[in-house]
Design a protein around this motif. Structure first.
Motif, PDB file in Angstrom:
ATOM      1  N   UNK A  44       0.855  -1.186   0.000  1.00 18.32           N
ATOM      2  CA  UNK A  44       0.000   0.000   0.000  1.00 18.32           C
ATOM      3  C   UNK A  44       0.885   1.227   0.000  1.00 18.32           C
ATOM      4  N   UNK A  45       0.530   2.219  -0.829  1.00 18.35           N
ATOM      5  CA  UNK A  45       1.343   3.434  -0.958  1.00 18.35           C
ATOM      6  C   UNK A  45       0.505   4.637  -0.529  1.00 18.35           C
ATOM      7  N   UNK A  46       1.068   5.468   0.343  1.00 14.57           N
ATOM      8  CA  UNK A  46       0.388   6.665   0.850  1.00 14.57           C
ATOM      9  C   UNK A  46       1.045   7.892   0.213  1.00 14.57           C
ATOM     10  N   UNK A  47       0.365   8.467  -0.772  1.00 11.96           N
ATOM     11  CA  UNK A  47       0.995   9.568  -1.511  1.00 11.96           C
ATOM     12  C   UNK A  47       1.124  10.838  -0.680  1.00 11.96           C
ATOM     13  N   UNK A  48       0.202  11.059   0.289  1.00 16.32           N
ATOM     14  CA  UNK A  48       0.256  12.296   1.085  1.00 16.32           C
ATOM     15  C   UNK A  48       1.486  12.331   1.997  1.00 16.32           C
ATOM     16  N   UNK A  49       1.840  11.169   2.544  1.00 17.95           N
ATOM     17  CA  UNK A  49       2.991  11.114   3.463  1.00 17.95           C
ATOM     18  C   UNK A  49       4.263  10.624   2.786  1.00 17.95           C
ATOM     19  N   UNK A  50       4.148  10.084   1.574  1.00 20.19           N
ATOM     20  CA  UNK A  50       5.309   9.541   0.881  1.00 20.19           C
ATOM     21  C   UNK A  50       5.782   8.230   1.472  1.00 20.19           C
ATOM     22  N   UNK A  86      -8.412   5.327  -8.766  1.00 22.05           N
ATOM     23  CA  UNK A  86      -9.315   6.051  -7.871  1.00 22.05           C
ATOM     24  C   UNK A  86      -8.585   6.943  -6.887  1.00 22.05           C
ATOM     25  N   UNK A  87      -7.263   6.954  -6.930  1.00 19.37           N
ATOM     26  CA  UNK A  87      -6.479   7.717  -5.948  1.00 19.37           C
ATOM     27  C   UNK A  87      -6.740   9.216  -6.047  1.00 19.37           C
ATOM     28  N   UNK A  88      -6.720   9.752  -7.258  1.00 19.46           N
ATOM     29  CA  UNK A  88      -6.934  11.188  -7.434  1.00 19.46           C
ATOM     30  C   UNK A  88      -8.323  11.591  -6.959  1.00 19.46           C
ATOM     31  N   UNK A  94     -11.429  14.235  -0.279  1.00 21.46           N
ATOM     32  CA  UNK A  94     -10.915  14.481   1.072  1.00 21.46           C
ATOM     33  C   UNK A  94     -10.654  15.968   1.260  1.00 21.46           C
ATOM     34  N   UNK A  95     -10.061  16.597   0.246  1.00 19.50           N
ATOM     35  CA  UNK A  95      -9.775  18.032   0.306  1.00 19.50           C
ATOM     36  C   UNK A  95     -11.064  18.847   0.348  1.00 19.50           C
ATOM     37  N   UNK A  96     -12.063  18.426  -0.451  1.00 16.09           N
ATOM     38  CA  UNK A  96     -13.352  19.132  -0.460  1.00 16.09           C
ATOM     39  C   UNK A  96     -14.017  19.073   0.910  1.00 16.09           C
ATOM     40  N   UNK A  97     -13.989  17.894   1.527  1.00 13.75           N
ATOM     41  CA  UNK A  97     -14.648  17.705   2.818  1.00 13.75           C
ATOM     42  C   UNK A  97     -13.951  18.503   3.913  1.00 13.75           C
ATOM     43  N   UNK A 177     -21.944  11.767  -2.865  1.00 14.89           N
ATOM     44  CA  UNK A 177     -21.314  11.871  -4.186  1.00 14.89           C
ATOM     45  C   UNK A 177     -19.969  11.150  -4.199  1.00 14.89           C
ATOM     46  N   UNK A 178     -19.196  11.315  -3.131  1.00 15.75           N
ATOM     47  CA  UNK A 178     -17.881  10.672  -3.019  1.00 15.75           C
ATOM     48  C   UNK A 178     -18.026   9.152  -3.015  1.00 15.75           C
TER      49      UNK A 178
END
Length: 695
Positions: A44-50, A86-88, A94-97, A177-178
């Motif tokens: 599993x890869x977490x793009x926000x934390x790298x 589905x990552x993007x 998440x940013x919208x919420x 919607x999400x």
């Protein structure tokens, strides 16, 4: 690649990449690389934390070395992988919420009251206008109730309540919607085209090549029962194409010279040569997504009932508000009813529950094409199994080739059989092809056009001589082939423990290929568990002999079995069961199972089976383990329980709020807050995994 280890335990390591920021593309590239390494069992890869979490088997040093060798630019991603990721989407919502929550409370705490009032008034116009439009259409539905609640609060100068109602409505819409888009995306990705090899037509020959090597302008040949892998135009042949996955048409359409065909549709009859126009995988994904978005298949019966009930309750809420005011002349008590409605929670929780269940099924390698099929699985009392590739292993093997030819060796006979069988998708055919491959028997195209007779066999000519391969019924009864003189005794003593494929040349039996089709080790236990899960009648149907069918049926413990059946027999049985009031699940993997899969209340296809079976089926399960059928039943049962539980909670809780409001115990602001908080709570709870909940 440079990285450092943040944490590790036996067989598991968490690393942090030495880079400032990781994009969604980079995250998907790394994930694809890791998932395709032999020693990696999970990644599993977490793009926000790298960060990346890797579960592995084998030596730690080999895993460290494998990560060090990774470079983004050296990884070749499959076509369509990034487009359908589905990552993007998750990052966006998440940013919208987070932004919505921060802006709402930021305004509440930092802006002066007059500016907050102006802002609330401006935002309320959208909701009030939507309510007016709904009324103009002659409907009294949820938008009318929302508009009335917001409008009355504004008229009373209660901008805080109006703002809270709009905020919670906005959060609810965003979550719905999400979840909807994520579930549709997951479903579309699992349905996206995945064709390994295709038949390329070159210099008059058909050559089996990887699909990645096909470019626009190439000609490919698609045989009956196979998926059409690319968008293109028919350059030769004629066939009936099933386009249900893209257009929803239940009846196959005729395609001839010059007709346009689309990737992902299935050739039900005939044979087509297609001039490839487009090879990109994203177009297939986009078409499927559009089809799912527009399809009513996503709605279960309970979901639709909940929506209709929500709309039907609106006039009662409005009527109750008016009646309370007329009787009490107390606007506060009347507004307490207006602030609490059943509609929001019903309309939010039900679709989220269904779509989350579809997403959860996808995590277990189960593709469900709509919520109503989960409901049907929960209600089913009869299940029909095809034998080969379903109750037996999906990978049968050739145990023996018994020769009846005086001029050809067993290897030569196997080579001929493989040459015929490689054109058609069936586990028995694959066994023959694999056996020839293991013996390094090259079988270049040496026959004329191959004709496939569903549930019977294959017919063609080799060097001007007729060659057929298939069942006993096809070879001896339909084609009137004979056993060579003096070999009758040998024929009578063929090994009984195997399934048999008969190869005849020029009307004379040349070989019998004995196929070992071992029972899945888990089959008997799964049948027992399915009975325990409430299925009252479990049936096995097969085109195999009575002798083989009886032995398998006894081992697995089915209630009934039927041998030597044709495709129409399976479909007729399903129709008969339905006519007697039963809900029927049909499970199969071959072209011959397609009519029954289509006729059943729920058709379930094994993922490694024929493309047409997967396309027609309502649900597809991976071929690894029959336990997924049990998981599907449990998931469906728990979904129905969750929906009923949500329904009871929504009705009870909101009715209680109305009574407390009318009794003057709760203020409208408090009622609205509790109502919308409960709606948010039930929506978030409905997103949880069903199988993680206690029974």
């Amino acid at each position: 690649m440079k990285f450092y280890i943040k944490h590790e335990s036996r067989g598991r390591i968490r690393i942090h990449l030495a880079q400032k920021r990781m994009s969604s593309v980079q995250a998907e590239t790394l994930l694809y690389y890791l998932q395709n390494q032999n020693q990696v069992s999970f990644a599993k890869v977490y793009d926000r934390t790298g960060d990346a979490v890797i579960c592995y088997e084998g030596e730690r040093a080999a895993v460290i070395r494998m990560i060090q060798l990774f470079h983004y630019e050296e990884v070749e991603l499959p076509t369509g992988l990034l487009e359908s990721s589905g990552r993007a989407l998750n990052n966006e919502y998440q940013e919208k919420l987070i932004s919505k929550v921060i802006y709402h409370f930021g305004r509440k705490w930092l802006l002066p009251a007059p500016i907050r009032a102006i802002y609330t008034t401006v935002v309320s116009v959208k909701y009030i206008w939507k309510g007016i439009q709904t009324l103009a259409q002659g409907k009294i539905e949820v938008p009318v109730l929302d508009a009335t609640a917001i409008g009355v609060s504004m008229l009373r100068g209660d901008y805080g309540t109006a703002g809270s109602v709009m905020f919670l409505l906005g959060v609810g819409e965003l979550l719905e919607e999400w979840t909807h888009k994520k579930s549709v995306g997951d479903l579309a990705r699992s349905m996206s085209l995945n064709v390994g090899k295709v038949w390329l037509k070159k210099d008059g020959q058909e050559i089996l090549v990887p699909s990645e090597k096909i470019v626009a302008g190439d000609e490919i040949v698609v045989h009956m029962g196979n998926l059409i892998p690319f968008d293109g135009e028919v350059s030769n042949g004629e066939g009936m194409v099933n386009q249900a996955s893209l257009t929803g048409e239940s009846v196959p359409v005729r395609r001839t010279l010059g007709s346009v065909v689309y990737a992902g549709t299935v050739l039900e009859e005939g044979e087509l040569t297609i001039l490839v126009k487009q090879t990109g995988g994203s177009s297939r994904y986009e078409k499927i997504t559009a089809m799912i978005e527009e399809s009513e298949k996503l709605k279960s019966g309970l979901e639709s009932k909940a929506e209709h009930l929500a709309d039907r309750l609106v006039p009662y809420s409005l009527g109750g508000t008016a009646l309370t005011y007329l009787l009490t002349r107390n606007a506060t008590k009347a507004l307490s009813i207006l602030m609490v409605d059943f509609s929001c929670a019903l309309k939010l929780a039900m679709p989220i529950s269904v779509l989350s269940a579809i997403r959860e099924a996808n995590q277990h390698k189960i593709t469900v094409k709509g919520g109503k099929f989960l409901e049907a699985v929960a209600e089913a009392d009869t299940i029909v199994f095809d034998k080969t590739g379903t109750l037996t292993k999906a990978q049968p093997t050739v145990a023996e080739v018994v020769s009846f030819s005086e001029t050809k060796s067993t290897d030569e006979l196997l080579r001929i059989a493989a040459c015929l069988e490689e054109h058609f998708p069936h586990s028995m055919a694959k066994a023959v092809v694999d056996a020839a491959k293991e013996k390094h028997l090259d079988h270049e195209e040496m026959h004329s056009k191959v004709e496939y007779i569903v549930a019977h066999g294959i017919s063609t000519t080799i060097n001007g001589k007729k060659a057929i391969i298939g069942s006993y019924h096809f070879v001896f009864e339909d084609e009137n082939s004979i056993i060579p003189e003096g070999m009758e005794e040998k024929f009578r003593h063929l090994p009984e423990e195997y399934s048999h494929l008969y190869l005849a040349l020029e009307g004379v039996l040349a070989a019998v290929i004995c196929i070992e089709d071992p029972l899945r080790p888990e089959a008997a236990e799964i049948i027992r568990q399915l009975k325990k899960a409430g299925l009252k009648k479990i049936v096995m149907m097969t085109g195999d002999s009575e002798r083989t069918a009886k032995a398998i049926a006894k081992k697995v413990g089915v209630d009934e079995y039927y041998a030597e059946v044709l495709p129409e027999d399976k479909a007729n049985f399903v129709e008969k069961e339905k006519a007697e009031g039963r809900k029927v699940i049909m499970i199969g993997d071959g072209i011959n199972d397609s009519p029954a899969l289509s006729a059943a209340d729920v058709g379930i296809a094994i993922s490694e089976g024929a493309e047409i079976a997967r396309e027609i089926a309502d649900i597809t399960v991976a071929a690894d383990d029959l336990a997924e059928i049990l998981v599907l039943r449990m998931l469906s049962n728990r979904l129905m329980k969750r929906i009923h539980k949500n329904y009871r909670f929504i009705v009870t809780f909101n009715a209680g709020l109305i009574l407390l409001g009318v009794g003057g115990i709760l203020q409208p602001t408090t009622s609205a807050l509790l109502h919308n908080t409960s709606t948010l709570y039930i929506g978030l709870k409905s997103m949880g995994n069903l199988l993680d909940e206690p029974v």
